[in-house]
Design a protein around this motif. Structure first.
Motif, mmCIF file in Angstrom:
data_model
loop_
_atom_site.group_PDB
_atom_site.id
_atom_site.type_symbol
_atom_site.label_atom_id
_atom_site.label_comp_id
_atom_site.label_asym_id
_atom_site.label_seq_id
_atom_site.Cartn_x
_atom_site.Cartn_y
_atom_site.Cartn_z
ATOM 1 N N TYR A 1 0.750 -1.045 0.011
ATOM 2 C CA TYR A 1 0.069 -0.012 0.025
ATOM 3 C C TYR A 1 0.611 1.137 -0.084
ATOM 4 C CZ TYR A 1 0.559 -0.041 5.105
ATOM 5 O OH TYR A 1 1.335 0.103 6.282
ATOM 6 N N CYS B 1 0.194 -1.201 -5.789
ATOM 7 C CA CYS B 1 -0.542 -0.991 -4.677
ATOM 8 C C CYS B 1 -1.912 -1.520 -4.256
ATOM 9 C CB CYS B 1 -0.403 0.527 -3.931
ATOM 10 S SG CYS B 1 1.626 0.673 -3.607
ATOM 11 N N ARG C 1 -3.273 4.579 2.116
ATOM 12 C CA ARG C 1 -3.428 4.663 3.529
ATOM 13 C C ARG C 1 -2.972 6.255 4.075
ATOM 14 N NH1 ARG C 1 -1.871 -0.727 6.671
ATOM 15 N NH2 ARG C 1 -3.355 0.428 8.385
ATOM 16 N N HIS D 1 -3.875 -0.382 -1.710
ATOM 17 C CA HIS D 1 -4.774 0.606 -1.008
ATOM 18 C C HIS D 1 -3.711 1.876 -0.909
ATOM 19 C CE1 HIS D 1 -7.185 -2.821 0.076
ATOM 20 N NE2 HIS D 1 -7.944 -1.875 0.449
#
Length: 127
Positions: free
Chosen positions: A60, A93, A97, A95
């Motif tokens: 991520y 990736c 965050r 996500h």
């Protein structure tokens, strides 16, 4: 200006932080995102890094810091998120965050498509 924005976003003036950040940016471990206005003035800056979890092999993009010299509008937040999303996808990736305790940032993140995931709990070990 980037040094000032990074230190303000991370709420630190530590020379060790600045040196570590510079090293991470130069080694391509971290990325620095800059937003300029029409007159080429720096208006906002973000710092990201890609984190890969060893056990799950999940990747991520983590927005480590974000600082705006002026109040960011909703359209610019969407546009900036689109560029970061494109980079995150191209980097494999799943996500993006970030963490914030800023109510306006939370609202802009929500408008840009972010949602609240798990709740983070902290235990201060320094006092």
């Amino acid at each position: 200006q980037i040094k000032y924005a990074a230190c303000a976003a991370m709420e630190t003036e530590s020379p060790a932080y600045v040196q570590a950040l510079l090293s991470a940016l130069l080694s391509d471990t971290y990325q620095c995102w800059l937003i300029f206005d029409d007159d080429r003035n720096l208006t906002a800056m973000g710092i990201t890094c890609i984190i890969e979890l060893d056990l799950t092999a999940r990747k991520y993009l983590h927005i480590d810091a974000f600082y705006s010299y002026y109040q960011l509008d909703e359209q610019l937040a969407r546009e900036a998120t689109a560029y970061v999303k494109e980079f995150a996808r191209a980097s494999g990736c799943s996500h993006i965050r970030t963490l914030t305790n800023n109510p306006r940032a939370s609202r802009l993140l929500s408008i840009a498509g972010f949602y609240t995931g798990k709740t983070e709990y902290l235990l201060n070990l320094n006092g």
